[in-house]
Design a protein around this motif. Structure first.
Motif, PDB file in Angstrom:
ATOM      1  N   ALA A  16       2.829  14.240   1.889  1.00 38.78           N
ATOM      2  CA  ALA A  16       3.531  14.713   0.685  1.00 38.78           C
ATOM      3  C   ALA A  16       3.884  13.527  -0.208  1.00 38.78           C
ATOM      4  O   ALA A  16       3.650  13.548  -1.419  1.00 38.78           O
ATOM      5  CB  ALA A  16       4.784  15.489   1.077  1.00 38.78           C
ATOM      6  N   ALA A  61       2.432  10.634  -0.262  1.00 33.02           N
ATOM      7  CA  ALA A  61       1.183  10.102  -0.809  1.00 33.02           C
ATOM      8  C   ALA A  61       0.718  10.954  -1.987  1.00 33.02           C
ATOM      9  O   ALA A  61       0.262  10.414  -3.004  1.00 33.02           O
ATOM     10  CB  ALA A  61       0.118  10.054   0.274  1.00 33.02           C
ATOM     11  N   SER A  62       0.882  12.272  -1.874  1.00 33.11           N
ATOM     12  CA  SER A  62       0.393  13.133  -2.949  1.00 33.11           C
ATOM     13  C   SER A  62       1.221  12.979  -4.222  1.00 33.11           C
ATOM     14  O   SER A  62       0.755  13.316  -5.300  1.00 33.11           O
ATOM     15  CB  SER A  62       0.395  14.593  -2.503  1.00 33.11           C
ATOM     16  N   THR A  63       2.459  12.470  -4.082  1.00 32.12           N
ATOM     17  CA  THR A  63       3.246  12.237  -5.301  1.00 32.12           C
ATOM     18  C   THR A  63       2.868  10.909  -5.949  1.00 32.12           C
ATOM     19  O   THR A  63       3.355  10.579  -7.026  1.00 32.12           O
ATOM     20  CB  THR A  63       4.767  12.217  -5.039  1.00 32.12           C
ATOM     21  N   MET A  64       2.064  10.113  -5.269  1.00 27.76           N
ATOM     22  CA  MET A  64       1.780   8.769  -5.786  1.00 27.76           C
ATOM     23  C   MET A  64       0.310   8.510  -6.066  1.00 27.76           C
ATOM     24  O   MET A  64      -0.014   7.570  -6.783  1.00 27.76           O
ATOM     25  CB  MET A  64       2.252   7.722  -4.783  1.00 27.76           C
ATOM     26  N   ALA A  65      -0.566   9.257  -5.429  1.00 26.98           N
ATOM     27  CA  ALA A  65      -1.978   8.909  -5.557  1.00 26.98           C
ATOM     28  C   ALA A  65      -2.828  10.169  -5.555  1.00 26.98           C
ATOM     29  O   ALA A  65      -2.381  11.237  -5.160  1.00 26.98           O
ATOM     30  CB  ALA A  65      -2.394   7.992  -4.410  1.00 26.98           C
ATOM     31  N   SER A  66      -4.074  10.005  -5.996  1.00 31.17           N
ATOM     32  CA  SER A  66      -5.011  11.125  -6.041  1.00 31.17           C
ATOM     33  C   SER A  66      -5.316  11.596  -4.623  1.00 31.17           C
ATOM     34  O   SER A  66      -5.135  10.839  -3.669  1.00 31.17           O
ATOM     35  CB  SER A  66      -6.297  10.674  -6.712  1.00 31.17           C
ATOM     36  N   PRO A  67      -5.769  12.835  -4.479  1.00 26.38           N
ATOM     37  CA  PRO A  67      -6.109  13.332  -3.137  1.00 26.38           C
ATOM     38  C   PRO A  67      -7.131  12.441  -2.445  1.00 26.38           C
ATOM     39  O   PRO A  67      -7.031  12.207  -1.240  1.00 26.38           O
ATOM     40  CB  PRO A  67      -6.691  14.722  -3.422  1.00 26.38           C
ATOM     41  N   ARG A 103      -7.670   9.171  -2.869  1.00 25.03           N
ATOM     42  CA  ARG A 103      -7.037   7.934  -2.414  1.00 25.03           C
ATOM     43  C   ARG A 103      -6.090   8.199  -1.249  1.00 25.03           C
ATOM     44  O   ARG A 103      -6.036   7.430  -0.291  1.00 25.03           O
ATOM     45  CB  ARG A 103      -6.286   7.292  -3.575  1.00 25.03           C
ATOM     46  N   SER A 104      -5.347   9.302  -1.322  1.00 21.90           N
ATOM     47  CA  SER A 104      -4.446   9.650  -0.214  1.00 21.90           C
ATOM     48  C   SER A 104      -5.243   9.812   1.072  1.00 21.90           C
ATOM     49  O   SER A 104      -4.821   9.373   2.137  1.00 21.90           O
ATOM     50  CB  SER A 104      -3.712  10.955  -0.503  1.00 21.90           C
ATOM     51  N   ALA A 140      -6.682   6.197   2.054  1.00 24.05           N
ATOM     52  CA  ALA A 140      -5.697   5.137   2.308  1.00 24.05           C
ATOM     53  C   ALA A 140      -4.626   5.566   3.308  1.00 24.05           C
ATOM     54  O   ALA A 140      -3.987   4.723   3.922  1.00 24.05           O
ATOM     55  CB  ALA A 140      -5.047   4.715   0.989  1.00 24.05           C
ATOM     56  N   VAL A 141      -4.412   6.856   3.460  1.00 21.73           N
ATOM     57  CA  VAL A 141      -3.336   7.300   4.350  1.00 21.73           C
ATOM     58  C   VAL A 141      -3.874   8.145   5.517  1.00 21.73           C
ATOM     59  O   VAL A 141      -3.705   7.787   6.675  1.00 21.73           O
ATOM     60  CB  VAL A 141      -2.251   8.087   3.573  1.00 21.73           C
TER      61      VAL A 141
END
Lengths: 224, 360
Positions: A124, A126-132, A134-135, A138-139
């Motif tokens: 969640a 990650a989704s507020t900070m980066a594109s799906p 990239r999430s 990167a995550v």
């Protein structure tokens, strides 16, 4: 041709089939696992059933369907052969595709468990900070990697042992499409006990090596 | 009047109740206060873009990020807000620096900005550490730095200090107030801790079962709760059922269990309410020595229960004559000076200015 040479060939073909089948599992398997882990109940159930289908089908049925799909009887098969020049029936890449289909459910289940273990709050954030995309890279991917490694090992082991589907689509031509399991079948049929023994023993050793590698990976996963 | 930085109307059907909140904030710290399950966190998530409301509109500054009727729904990452979930949720496979940098646009000065944020939050030298090697307080600072790195207009904090022990909390609350001053941030802060709410809030919204019962300046909400439920939630321990209301000059005279009480403040809803209660905080009740002559706003009672909290004592009084049962909170020093331990019967004064009448 000495029996020894044939067995080395069987091992080589098995290795080729295993590597290609595992590679073929990676992208669709990871994508399916991620989709199942991240979608709502109904979509997840549907995708999950699709992904698990080869697990409940007899491998020979999988092989039969692939034979139909890749052969001259189907439009798709004709397209593959005439337009792309891809002959898959009675070739080892065909066997690899069959092994991949049979191994996919195990890959997906294992990878899915890895994705589902990720704290949803992390995704969640990650989704507020980066594109799906990239999430995911990167995550999700780094956090699920032990499960993905385990999934890869399990898929590899399964493709190495695959017999029913591969033998139907690729046959058992020594040196070309005959894998270790197919060679064991041949040896047993021919009453060649020493050869069957040797091949079965090699299979067991390889299986143990895979299991050892798997437990190492799973240990890492627990320590995270 | 200043423009609102955040304006949110959110409706959503939830399991047990219907969420229906309407709030606004501008360059201030707005606390969403309420019991667990009252809809605070889900409201925050709706603003952040993590849940989709069934109705409503959310605007941040001039940007409408959600409008149900017009089908506007900006993805979470495009909203000028930064959300910090309850458990910090630092990426465990990234260092503090990488965590902070994750949400930042990749620019030339990204590294400098991370250094600046590390310094701002007192994390110098910890940038290369992984979250599991940091203490809870440090992890919370990294989570704050990561949120600040987004350079968002609104900071959304969901019970950020609840996992920390009291000593750390105090420090971080101070830190947050300092950041708010220095950076002029608009913060929406969710908590169910009454003291935390009081300490931090410029404005306070009291939520219960998906609705905002009252929103306003902090002191206004604490001193003049709009209803019995708000009073309960904000820790008013004495809620006295009252009748025979008589209004004059903005004061109300009521009867509570046979005692006449003058209430100095009246919630707007009290005038038309069928039933009213008079509320007074336990620490506002004064102990007086017994004397003759029954005065207004006095109840004679004796102690039937006592709780020592270290720096304060809470006493439960049963009336010896007419009047309600009352809870009284008294600091330890006066407790000793007045010999409350030996002297058990007192006259309790309920000052009119601290008695607040509201709908039951």
């Amino acid at each position: 041709m000495s029996p020894g040479a044939v067995d080395v060939d069987a091992l080589r073909v098995s290795a080729q089939v295993m590597v290609l089948a595992t590679l073929l599992c990676l992208v669709p398997g990871t994508a399916l696992a991620w989709a199942i882990a991240r979608s709502g109940k109904n979509t997840a159930a549907l995708l999950s059933s699709l992904a698990l289908l080869p697990l409940v089908l007899p491998p020979s049925a999988v092989g039969y369907y692939l034979l139909y799909a890749f052969g001259r009887q189907s439009a798709f098969g004709n397209f593959l052969i005439d337009d792309l020049g891809l002959r898959l029936v009675f070739t080892w890449p065909g066997a690899a595709i069959a092994a991949a289909v049979v191994s996919l459910p195990l890959f997906v289940r294992t990878a899915q468990a890895g994705f589902e273990q990720i704290d949803p709050e992390l995704l969640a954030v990650a989704s507020t900070m980066a594109s799906p995309v990239r999430s995911f890279f990167a995550v999700a991917l780094p956090l699920a990697w032990p499960a993905l490694a385990a999934a890869t090992l399990i898929a590899a082991a399964r493709s190495l042992g695959e017999f029913g589907a591969t033998v139907i689509i690729a046959g058992s031509v020594p040196g070309e499409t005959q894998t270790v399991p197919a060679a064991i079948y041949d040896a047993v049929q021919a009453g060649d006990r020493p050869r069957a023994n040797a091949l079965a023993f090699v299979s067991m050793v390889l299986g143990l090596i895979f299991l050892a590698a798997l437990s190492l990976v799973l240990q890492r996963q627990r320590h995270r | 009047m200043e423009r609102h930085v955040l304006r949110a109307r959110v409706g959503k059907r939830l399991g047990e109740f219907e969420l229906d909140v309407d709030l606004a904030a501008r360059n201030e710290l707005l606390v969403l206060f309420g019991p667990s399950g009252s809809g605070k966190s889900i409201t925050l998530r709706a603003v952040a873009g993590l849940v989709t409301p069934d109705a409503g509109r959310i605007a941040i500054g001039e940007t409408v990020v959600f409008d149900h009727d017009r089908g506007v729904r900006a993805p979470a990452r495009e909203r000028p807000v930064a959300w910090v979930p309850q458990g910090y949720s630092l990426f465990p496979h990234m260092t503090a620096r990488q965590n902070i940098g994750f949400g930042m646009p990749r620019r030339m000065d990204a590294g400098d900005r991370i250094d600046m944020l590390l310094a701002l939050l007192g994390l110098d030298g910890l940038g290369g550490r992984y979250p599991r090697t940091l203490s809870g307080g440090q992890q919370q600072r990294v989570a704050l730095a990561r949120a600040l790195a987004r350079n968002a207009d609104v900071l959304l904090l969901d019970e950020p200090f609840s996992a920390l022990d009291e000593a750390l909390r105090a420090g971080l609350r101070d830190e947050l107030l300092r950041l708010r001053r220095e950076l002029g941030l608009t913060i929406v802060f969710v908590t169910h801790d009454l003291r935390e709410a009081h300490l931090l809030a410029d404005r306070l919204a009291v939520l219960d079962e998906g609705r905002i019962l009252q929103i306003g300046e902090r002191d206004d909400v604490f001193r003049r709760p709009a209803s019995r439920r708000v009073a309960e939630l904000t820790g008013v321990q004495n809620l006295l059922a009252a009748s025979q209301v008589d209004y004059s000059d903005g004061r109300a005279t009521v009867d509570a269990d046979g005692v006449r009480l003058v209430c100095g403040s009246i919630a707007p809803g009290a005038y038309e309410a069928a039933r009213v209660v008079a509320g007074i905080r336990a620490e506002r009740v004064n102990l007086r020595r017994i004397q003759d002559g029954a005065e207004e706003n006095h109840v004679r009672g004796w102690i039937t229960g006592e709780w020592a909290y270290g720096n304060t004592h809470t006493l439960r009084f049963a009336p010896t004559g007419p009047g309600p049962e009352l809870m009284v909170e008294i600091a330890s020093r006066p407790y000793e000076v007045l010999h409350v331990a030996e002297q058990r019967e007192w006259l309790l004064e309920l000052p009119p200015e601290d008695l607040h009448l509201m709908p039951a």
